[in-house]
Scaffold this active site. Structure first.
Site, short mmCIF file in Angstrom:
data_model
loop_
_atom_site.label_atom_id
_atom_site.label_comp_id
_atom_site.label_asym_id
_atom_site.label_seq_id
_atom_site.Cartn_x
_atom_site.Cartn_y
_atom_site.Cartn_z
N ALA A 47 10.33 3.22 -2.15
CA ALA A 47 11.69 2.67 -2.29
C ALA A 47 11.64 1.33 -3.01
O ALA A 47 12.51 1.02 -3.82
CB ALA A 47 12.32 2.51 -0.90
N ASP B 80 14.91 3.16 4.22
CA ASP B 80 13.96 2.36 3.43
C ASP B 80 14.65 1.69 2.25
O ASP B 80 14.54 0.48 2.05
CB ASP B 80 12.82 3.26 2.89
CG ASP B 80 11.86 3.69 3.97
OD1 ASP B 80 12.21 3.53 5.16
OD2 ASP B 80 10.77 4.20 3.64
N ALA C 81 1.96 4.20 3.44
CA ALA C 81 1.52 3.43 4.61
C ALA C 81 2.68 3.03 5.51
O ALA C 81 2.50 2.24 6.43
CB ALA C 81 0.76 2.19 4.14
N PRO D 257 0.82 -1.21 0.00
CA PRO D 257 0.00 0.00 0.00
C PRO D 257 0.86 1.27 0.00
O PRO D 257 1.93 1.29 0.60
CB PRO D 257 -0.81 -0.12 1.29
CG PRO D 257 -0.24 -1.24 2.07
CD PRO D 257 0.62 -2.06 1.17
N VAL D 258 0.38 2.28 -0.73
CA VAL D 258 1.14 3.54 -0.86
C VAL D 258 0.94 4.40 0.38
O VAL D 258 -0.14 4.39 0.98
CB VAL D 258 0.64 4.29 -2.14
CG1 VAL D 258 1.31 5.65 -2.27
CG2 VAL D 258 0.92 3.45 -3.37
N SER E 170 6.76 1.59 0.03
CA SER E 170 6.35 1.31 -1.36
C SER E 170 7.19 2.10 -2.37
O SER E 170 7.59 1.56 -3.40
CB SER E 170 4.86 1.58 -1.56
OG SER E 170 4.61 2.94 -1.72
C1 MEV Z 1 10.20 6.23 7.03
O1 MEV Z 1 10.06 4.85 6.72
C2 MEV Z 1 11.10 6.41 8.21
C3 MEV Z 1 11.35 7.85 8.64
O2 MEV Z 1 12.31 7.77 9.69
C4 MEV Z 1 11.88 8.69 7.51
C5 MEV Z 1 13.27 8.29 7.06
O3 MEV Z 1 13.97 7.61 7.78
O4 MEV Z 1 13.65 8.72 5.96
C6 MEV Z 1 10.10 8.49 9.20
#
Ligand code: MEV
Length: 307
Positions: free
Chosen positions: A104, A146, A98, A95-96, A102
Site C-alpha cells: 500500500a 492498509d 511483513a 520489509p515486503v 509495504s
Molecule cells: C493486513 O494488514 C490486515 C488484514 O486484516 C487484511 C486486510 O485487512 O485487508 C489481515
C-alpha cells in the site's frame, strides 16, 4: 518530483476487519517508501525498484503487476495521453510481506509523486481510492485498512465501507514491533481464513465478534488516556488470531518472549503466519523487551510512539 509514504501497523482487529468488524491501525514513520519521478530521454516509463530487483520498462511488465497497474491507473486518472516518457525510482525501507503495509505504501507514494509530476495533484480521498484498487491485486479481498492509514498518515479506527474515523490518544504510548523475518503474503492468510469461515461461519463469526469488542474497548482506553489497559486486550486478540490459525511458532515465540520480558501484552500484527508482532511497553521497558525479542529470534525491532 519526490513523494513518500509511511509503513503501518495494526494494533487490533486484523482479519476480522475483512468481515466488516472494526480495527485500529497507526502509521509507522520509522520506515517509508520514497518515489522520485523525472523526465527521461529513453522512450517508455522506466521503473527502478532496487529493493525488489526490478528494472523494467512498464510495457514489459505483466498487466496485473501491482506497480505497473498503479502507474497506469494514475496516468489514466490524470488524463495524461499518450503515455509520457519518464523514469520512476522506488526506494523502500519497509520489509515486503511483513505486515507493515509495504504494498500500500508503494502505491500511495507512486500515486502522489506521479500526479504531482503531471501537475494534477490529488486529494487524499482520490489517492486512497486508487491505492485500494491496487491493493486488490496484492491481496485479493483487502479490507482497505492498509491504504487508508498510509494515505492519511494518522491513527484510524476502520470499518470497511464506512467513512474514515481517526482517533487521538489521550496519552501517548509506546509499542515495540518485532519482525520474525518469515515472509508471509497477506493474500494467503486472508484466503485461508475465508475458507475456514465458509466451512464454519458460526464459529468464525463469533471469533470476529469478540475481536470487534476488543477493538471498540481498545479505542476507548486509548482515547481516554488509559493505554496501560491495552495489554490484556492484546493478549486476548492474539489468542483469537491463533484460533483463526494465522499465528505461527515464530510469532508465538516472540509474543511469549515479550511478555516474559515485562510487556503487559503482545500480539501478532497484520496478516500473520510470519511478518511482525507488537508488544505494549512503557518508556523504561522498551529496550529490555526489544533486546528479548532479538534474543528470541527477531531479525529487527522498531520502537514507535503512538501519539
Ligand atoms: C493486513 O494488514 C490486515 C488484514 O486484516 C487484511 C486486510 O485487512 O485487508 C489481515
Amino acid at each position: 518530483m519526490k513523494a513518500s509514504a509511511p509503513g503501518k501497523i495494526i494494533l487490533f482487529g486484523e482479519h476480522a476487519v475483512v468481515y466488516n468488524r472494526p480495527a485500529l491501525a497507526v502509521p509507522v514513520n520509522q520506515v517509508h517508501v520514497d518515489v522520485a519521478v523525472s523526465e527521461s530521454d529513453q522512450p517508455g516509463i522506466w521503473i527502478h525498484a532496487p529493493n525488489i530487483d526490478l528494472l523494467s520498462d512498464l510495457a514489459a511488465l505483466p498487466p496485473d503487476h501491482p506497480i505497473g497497474s498503479v502507474i497506469l491507473k494514475t496516468v489514466q486518472h490524470c488524463g495524461v495521453s499518450p503515455l509520457p516518457t519518464l523514469s520512476l525510482t522506488i526506494e523502500s525501507s519497509i520489509p515486503v510481506a511483513a505486515g507493515l503495509g509495504s504494498g500500500a505504501a508503494v502505491s500511495v507514494a507512486i500515486i502522489r509523486a506521479l500526479s504531482t509530476f503531471f501537475s494534477h495533484p490529488l486529494i487524499d480521498d482520490q489517492i486512497n481510492k486508487l491505492a485500494f484498487e491496487t491493493e486488490k491485486l496484492h491481496h485479493g479481498a483487502p479490507s482497505g485498512i492498509d491504504n487508508t492509514v498510509i494515505t492519511y498518515n494518522m491513527p484510524v479506527y476502520y470499518i470497511k465501507g464506512q467513512p474514515i474515523e481517526t482517533f487521538k490518544p489521550g496519552q501517548p504510548f509506546t509499542i515495540v514491533i518485532g519482525d520474525t523475518g518469515v515472509p508471509a503474503p497477506t493474500k494467503d492468510s486472508v484466503a485461508d481464513v475465508r475458507r475456514l469461515w465458509l466451512r464454519d461461519s458460526n464459529r468464525f463469526d463469533s471469533i470476529f465478534n469478540e475481536v470487534a469488542q476488543i477493538s471498540t474497548m481498545a479505542r476507548h482506553f486509548i482515547e481516554s488516556g488509559r493505554p496501560q489497559l491495552l495489554g490484556e486486550l492484546m493478549d486476548h486478540n492474539h489468542e483469537l488470531l491463533r484460533q483463526m490459525t494465522v499465528s505461527s511458532p515464530e510469532l508465538d515465540t516472540l509474543v511469549y518472549a515479550a511478555r516474559k520480558a515485562g510487556a503487559p501484552g503482545a500480539k501478532l500484527s497484520g496478516g500473520g503466519r510470519g511478518g511482525n508482532m507488537i508488544a505494549l511497553v512503557n518508556a523504561d521497558s522498551a529496550k529490555t523487551v526489544a533486546k528479548a525479542l532479538i534474543t528470541a529470534g527477531a531479525i529487527r525491532t522498531i520502537v514507535t510512539e503512538v501519539k
